[in-house]
Design a protein around this motif. Sequence first.
Motif, PDB file in Angstrom:
ATOM      1  N   VAL A  54      62.761  12.385  33.585  1.00 35.84           N
ATOM      2  CA  VAL A  54      63.651  13.285  34.546  1.00 35.84           C
ATOM      3  C   VAL A  54      64.215  14.242  33.577  1.00 35.84           C
ATOM      4  CG1 VAL A  54      64.771  11.287  36.001  1.00 35.84           C
ATOM      5  CG2 VAL A  54      65.577  11.847  33.766  1.00 35.84           C
ATOM      6  N   PRO A  55      64.358  15.380  34.283  1.00 33.32           N
ATOM      7  CA  PRO A  55      64.736  16.643  33.569  1.00 33.32           C
ATOM      8  C   PRO A  55      66.213  16.466  32.741  1.00 33.32           C
ATOM      9  CG  PRO A  55      64.553  17.132  35.760  1.00 33.32           C
ATOM     10  CD  PRO A  55      64.360  15.653  35.560  1.00 33.32           C
ATOM     11  N   PRO A  56      66.402  17.179  31.480  1.00 29.19           N
ATOM     12  CA  PRO A  56      67.512  16.900  30.817  1.00 29.19           C
ATOM     13  C   PRO A  56      68.720  17.384  31.859  1.00 29.19           C
ATOM     14  CG  PRO A  56      66.231  18.863  30.092  1.00 29.19           C
ATOM     15  CD  PRO A  56      65.493  18.162  31.014  1.00 29.19           C
ATOM     16  N   ALA A  57      69.882  16.848  31.377  1.00 30.53           N
ATOM     17  CA  ALA A  57      71.208  17.224  32.133  1.00 30.53           C
ATOM     18  C   ALA A  57      71.346  18.689  32.038  1.00 30.53           C
ATOM     19  CB  ALA A  57      72.116  16.084  31.570  1.00 30.53           C
ATOM     20  N   ARG A  58      72.150  18.812  32.996  1.00 29.63           N
ATOM     21  CA  ARG A  58      72.529  20.467  32.865  1.00 29.63           C
ATOM     22  C   ARG A  58      73.429  20.835  31.693  1.00 29.63           C
ATOM     23  NH1 ARG A  58      73.968  21.889  39.074  1.00 29.63           N
ATOM     24  NH2 ARG A  58      71.953  21.341  40.216  1.00 29.63           N
ATOM     25  N   TRP A  59      74.148  19.946  31.272  1.00 30.22           N
ATOM     26  CA  TRP A  59      75.138  20.226  30.196  1.00 30.22           C
ATOM     27  C   TRP A  59      74.509  20.448  28.900  1.00 30.22           C
ATOM     28  CZ3 TRP A  59      75.309  17.168  25.988  1.00 30.22           C
ATOM     29  CH2 TRP A  59      74.977  15.805  26.069  1.00 30.22           C
ATOM     30  N   ARG A  60      73.115  19.688  28.752  1.00 30.95           N
ATOM     31  CA  ARG A  60      72.217  20.000  27.521  1.00 30.95           C
ATOM     32  C   ARG A  60      71.436  21.201  27.638  1.00 30.95           C
ATOM     33  NH1 ARG A  60      68.720  14.787  26.251  1.00 30.95           N
ATOM     34  NH2 ARG A  60      68.709  16.055  24.261  1.00 30.95           N
ATOM     35  N   ILE A  71      64.584  24.439  24.412  1.00 30.95           N
ATOM     36  CA  ILE A  71      65.001  23.585  25.669  1.00 30.95           C
ATOM     37  C   ILE A  71      64.845  22.083  25.603  1.00 30.95           C
ATOM     38  CG2 ILE A  71      64.726  23.054  28.375  1.00 30.95           C
ATOM     39  CD1 ILE A  71      64.208  26.085  28.365  1.00 30.95           C
ATOM     40  N   PRO A  72      65.646  21.217  25.706  1.00 31.26           N
ATOM     41  CA  PRO A  72      65.421  19.694  25.557  1.00 31.26           C
ATOM     42  C   PRO A  72      64.340  19.252  26.696  1.00 31.26           C
ATOM     43  CG  PRO A  72      67.888  20.079  25.667  1.00 31.26           C
ATOM     44  CD  PRO A  72      67.190  21.455  26.258  1.00 31.26           C
ATOM     45  N   GLU A  73      63.639  18.159  26.045  1.00 31.94           N
ATOM     46  CA  GLU A  73      62.308  17.584  26.730  1.00 31.94           C
ATOM     47  C   GLU A  73      63.198  16.807  27.916  1.00 31.94           C
ATOM     48  OE1 GLU A  73      60.024  15.688  23.930  1.00 31.94           O
ATOM     49  OE2 GLU A  73      59.140  17.684  23.086  1.00 31.94           O
ATOM     50  N   PRO A  74      62.136  16.511  28.902  1.00 31.34           N
ATOM     51  CA  PRO A  74      62.508  15.393  29.775  1.00 31.34           C
ATOM     52  C   PRO A  74      62.625  14.077  29.047  1.00 31.34           C
ATOM     53  CG  PRO A  74      60.504  16.843  30.571  1.00 31.34           C
ATOM     54  CD  PRO A  74      60.787  16.973  29.270  1.00 31.34           C
ATOM     55  N   ARG A  75      63.431  13.356  29.921  1.00 33.00           N
ATOM     56  CA  ARG A  75      63.810  12.164  29.021  1.00 33.00           C
ATOM     57  C   ARG A  75      63.172  10.823  29.780  1.00 33.00           C
ATOM     58  NH1 ARG A  75      70.126  11.961  29.651  1.00 33.00           N
ATOM     59  NH2 ARG A  75      69.523  12.684  31.597  1.00 33.00           N
ATOM     60  N   PRO A  76      62.423   9.915  29.293  1.00 26.84           N
ATOM     61  CA  PRO A  76      62.125   8.636  29.791  1.00 26.84           C
ATOM     62  C   PRO A  76      63.015   7.738  29.963  1.00 26.84           C
ATOM     63  CG  PRO A  76      61.358   8.842  27.497  1.00 26.84           C
ATOM     64  CD  PRO A  76      62.182  10.102  27.860  1.00 26.84           C
ATOM     65  N   PRO A  77      62.838   6.625  30.606  1.00 28.55           N
ATOM     66  CA  PRO A  77      63.696   5.463  30.662  1.00 28.55           C
ATOM     67  C   PRO A  77      63.939   4.932  29.177  1.00 28.55           C
ATOM     68  CG  PRO A  77      62.283   5.054  32.450  1.00 28.55           C
ATOM     69  CD  PRO A  77      61.719   6.411  31.623  1.00 28.55           C
ATOM     70  N   ARG A  78      65.174   4.637  29.138  1.00 32.22           N
ATOM     71  CA  ARG A  78      65.596   4.066  27.789  1.00 32.22           C
ATOM     72  C   ARG A  78      65.037   2.839  27.242  1.00 32.22           C
ATOM     73  NH1 ARG A  78      70.759   4.195  28.486  1.00 32.22           N
ATOM     74  NH2 ARG A  78      70.897   6.299  27.793  1.00 32.22           N
ATOM     75  N   LEU A  93      64.043  -1.954  30.529  1.00 31.53           N
ATOM     76  CA  LEU A  93      64.051  -0.451  30.552  1.00 31.53           C
ATOM     77  C   LEU A  93      65.377  -0.148  31.365  1.00 31.53           C
ATOM     78  CD1 LEU A  93      60.503   1.144  31.628  1.00 31.53           C
ATOM     79  CD2 LEU A  93      61.577   0.783  29.171  1.00 31.53           C
ATOM     80  N   LYS A  94      66.278   0.779  30.628  1.00 38.02           N
ATOM     81  CA  LYS A  94      67.467   1.394  31.543  1.00 38.02           C
ATOM     82  C   LYS A  94      66.981   2.609  32.247  1.00 38.02           C
ATOM     83  CE  LYS A  94      71.780   1.362  32.566  1.00 38.02           C
ATOM     84  NZ  LYS A  94      71.738   2.478  33.452  1.00 38.02           N
ATOM     85  N   LEU A  95      66.965   2.619  33.452  1.00 39.98           N
ATOM     86  CA  LEU A  95      66.734   3.678  34.261  1.00 39.98           C
ATOM     87  C   LEU A  95      67.389   4.919  33.998  1.00 39.98           C
ATOM     88  CD1 LEU A  95      65.240   2.184  37.562  1.00 39.98           C
ATOM     89  CD2 LEU A  95      64.130   2.794  35.328  1.00 39.98           C
ATOM     90  N   ARG A  96      67.028   6.023  34.140  1.00 36.94           N
ATOM     91  CA  ARG A  96      67.670   7.322  34.039  1.00 36.94           C
ATOM     92  C   ARG A  96      68.468   7.565  35.353  1.00 36.94           C
ATOM     93  NH1 ARG A  96      68.846   8.732  28.715  1.00 36.94           N
ATOM     94  NH2 ARG A  96      67.110   8.587  27.442  1.00 36.94           N
TER      95      ARG A  96
END
Length: 450
Positions: A54-60, A71-78, A93-96
């Motif tokens: 998923v795209p990085p959060a707007r605040w990031r 720019i931060p990279e997209p984030r996979p499930p944790r 996995l913890k979904l985003r």
Amino acid sequence: MTAFTVALVLVVAAAGLLRWRRPAWYWLAFGVTLAALRVLVRYRSVMDACGLTVPPARWRLVLARAASRPIPEPRPPRIRRLRPTRTGLVLRLKLRPGQDAFDIAAASDRLRHSFSMFGVTSREVRSGVVEVRMTGYDVLKRVQMPAETETRPMRVPVALREDGSVHYRDYRAIPHALTLGATESGKSVYQRNLVAGLAPLDVALVGIDCKQGVELFPLARRFSALADSPDTAAELLDALVARMADVYRLIRTQQRITVDVPDAEIAADIWDLPDELRPTPVVLLIDEVAELALYATKEEERRRDRIITALVRLAQLGRAAGIYLEICGQRFGSELGKGITMLRAQLTGRTAHRLNDETSASMAFGDIAPDAVLAAIQIPAELRGLAIAGDASGGWHRIRAPHTSLRQAVNLCNRYADRTPDLSELAPFRPTTGTATELVPSAKASPATA
């Protein structure tokens, strides 16, 4: 340096030999470590390539622009946990936010290729948490059940799933089941595993085997009642219906519905009764259901209607009375006559070995898991014992029971023959266990001791 090279060659040769001849040993010795490293190293890039980021959060993004940072990279499930097993890896996995468990399930085949695993399946543990089970080798090619399995009342392990977990037959969760399979598909071996798992339990086994008893009568020492013809089966089923009525009368007298009794103690089935009052649960195994539904004369038609009516009653009402059905057959379709589809509707568990026609597969899975129909008719003939198992929830799995010979099943039933309960309602159908000529029970015969 030469000694190191020789040792390395020997290790590689040993690993290759194990992978070829003993894949389970190879996995425990080498494969689990290599696979875990491969998953951890490739995880981010694989998830990005499979569209599971998923795209990085707007605040990031705002902070990155304000600080003039990349720019931060997209984030996979944790990854919450990576656990090795005897057959593969379990990845939790913890979904985003914005991700769904279906996204992981839809990408399972791409994850299998990317992580170089044999199989990948996923299930949602709870909201936002998905468990991904990866197998390192073909666990169904040579089935090896784990030494220790979970034990619960009326719950027996019968097969191994394609993800390496154990497939249980839980009668309290799924009271009645239908098992289909063509000739030489492994249906009899599955049934033997079922009897072998039930033999050590405090349960009464009742069998109907219209093939003159060739499948179930060798196991007679562990059966409380057996029938080898449609005529005897009709009388046996009537006796089970009468037992069901007696059990319901017992439950009614012991319901404890006075105002001073807590709700949890009110009895509604046999498992709510005290141990000293609880009737023995009964598992009815029918080896070939089509033989009970076929008829050629008016008299046989009346007998057939009597049998099917009794089966439908037991399927609809038998659970609370502790009567469970295990119906097996080579063919199961609407052409068997009225009442068959009504009976099927009560059979929650479905297991289909290799089938010769799509109609039987549709009868097994068409109403609960349509995508399992194609999987059931595509089972190759050389993979005897491979089956598709599903239930009313819509989920299904590939399973395979370990090979159990008839001799092994007979020895196990003989070992636990002392656990065979003597039920008064079924006494006329108790099989004798003397010479081979005595192994034909009759509804009019007197009860014999095992």
